[in-house]
Design an enzyme around this catalytic site. Structure first.
Site, short mmCIF file in Angstrom:
data_model
loop_
_atom_site.label_atom_id
_atom_site.label_comp_id
_atom_site.label_asym_id
_atom_site.label_seq_id
_atom_site.Cartn_x
_atom_site.Cartn_y
_atom_site.Cartn_z
CE LYS A 169 -8.32 -14.81 -7.40
NZ LYS A 169 -8.43 -15.18 -6.00
CE LYS A 186 -4.41 -1.03 -0.07
NZ LYS A 186 -5.05 -1.80 1.00
CE LYS A 216 -13.25 -4.72 -6.02
NZ LYS A 216 -12.40 -5.73 -5.35
#
Ligand code: TRP
Length: 331
Positions: A194, A111, A197
């Site tokens: 896979k 992050k 979103k």
């Protein structure tokens, strides 16, 4: 009864990958354990959401999980910020969370790299907040994906540290819980990897997608020009379509198209049409419930209030006991 707990980040809509991964297993687990599921809206503040977006996202997540089968009577389904004692336990845990160990957490480092202009203290202490979520209900098991295992390890460290510091076997040490075989990986429609979103437009089918959208997405799924030799192995994109077929349709349909693939007579368009209808058939009742629940403010607020009440009953007890253990006394 064993206490199972999981937090749900309020980011984006549920897709088939989420459903066949965690969500379906959450639904099943409600009958087997004392389950706590909450929407992690405190955690989401690390990215500074706009006030209106925050509420809308929390509501959407609540609606979609209910539509998918979470039962507010069986489980404790609540919004994290409705259990304000979480913040107090977070404060206590932070007093025994060390800079060095927090800075070494992989998700923190990632992050910090991704949003260098917003490396806030909430990001650094994300594991303490997650530990507070888990320990406030004295959970035994936490179903988590690979990416959360390190956080859970920190929770165990904090729990042990607390127990040792106050010489009391107070917090149970929570275990990671893997759904194993029950965890079905749904491939995306873009031919690789896979369903997710963030993989780009059209890769994921959302439970809230209408039939037209689903048909369009499936028909656009990546394929190739077809097999040229009998029984040749399937490239990834084709394998993915067959995996979808296996998940969404019947063994008969799977074998039918598999045979056609093997004797080189397959027409991907037919397979896709069949697959799209199976997906529509599966998602349509869920989508209708999403629409219904989304319009039923009264029911949704009733669910949120019931969840808050149940969560507070459990959470307040823990925090009161922790206050006492730490040595706070009222005058
Ligand atoms: N960190 C989790 C995620 O990113 C969400 C979460 C917050 C959580 N608190 C939790 C998961 C407690 C399990 C237990 O998905």
């Amino acid at each position: 009864m064993e206490i199972v707990l999981s937090g749900i980040r309020p980011t984006g809509n549920l897709h088939l990958g989420n459903y066949f991964g965690a969500v379906r297993n959450f639904v099943k687990m409600q009958d087997e354990a004392n389950c706590f599921f909450f929407i992690a809206d405190y955690h989401s503040l690390t990215t500074h959401p706009k006030p209106d977006d925050l509420h809308a996202r929390v509501k959407q997540v609540l609606v979609e999980y209910l539509a998918a089968g979470l039962d507010p009577e069986k489980s404790t389904l609540y919004v994290q910020s409705d259990l304000q004692e979480t913040a107090e336990l977070y404060l206590f845990l932070n007093m025994n969370a060390y800079m060095g160990e927090l800075e070494r957490v992989t998700t923190f480092k990632e992050k910090a790299r991704k949003q260098p202009d917003n490396v806030n203290a909430g990001l650094l202490t994300y594991p303490s907040l997650m530990a507070a979520d888990i320990l406030i209900h004295k959970a035994h098991k936490v179903p988590v994906g690979k990416d959360q295992e390190q956080h859970l390890e920190m929770t165990r460290t904090f729990a042990r540290r607390f127990n040792r510091m106050y010489q009391e076997d107070y917090f149970p040490i929570p275990q990671a819980f893997n759904f194993g075989e029950e965890l079905v990986k749904v491939p995306g429609l873009d031919g690789s990897g896979k369903m997710g979103k963030s993989e780009g437009e059209g890769n994921a089918i959302f439970l809230s997608d209408d039939p037209k959208t689903i048909r369009k997405k499936v028909m656009r799924a990546v394929t190739d020009s077809g097999p040229t030799e009998p029984n040749q192995s399937k490239p990834e994109a084709i394998e993915n379509l067959f995996t979808m077929l296996r998940i969404m349709s019947t063994p008969d349909a799977y074998n039918f198209f598999d045979e056609q693939y093997n004797n080189c007579t397959i027409r991907y368009g037919d397979l896709k049409k069949h697959l799209a209808e199976e997906i529509v058939h599966f998602t349509d009742p869920i989508r209708n419930r999403i629409l219904e629940l989304g319009n039923n403010e009264q029911y949704i607020s009733k669910v949120a209030r019931l969840g808050a009440e149940k969560a507070r009953e459990s959470g307040r007890k823990t925090v009161n006991e922790v206050r006492e253990i730490i040595g706070f006394k009222s005058f």
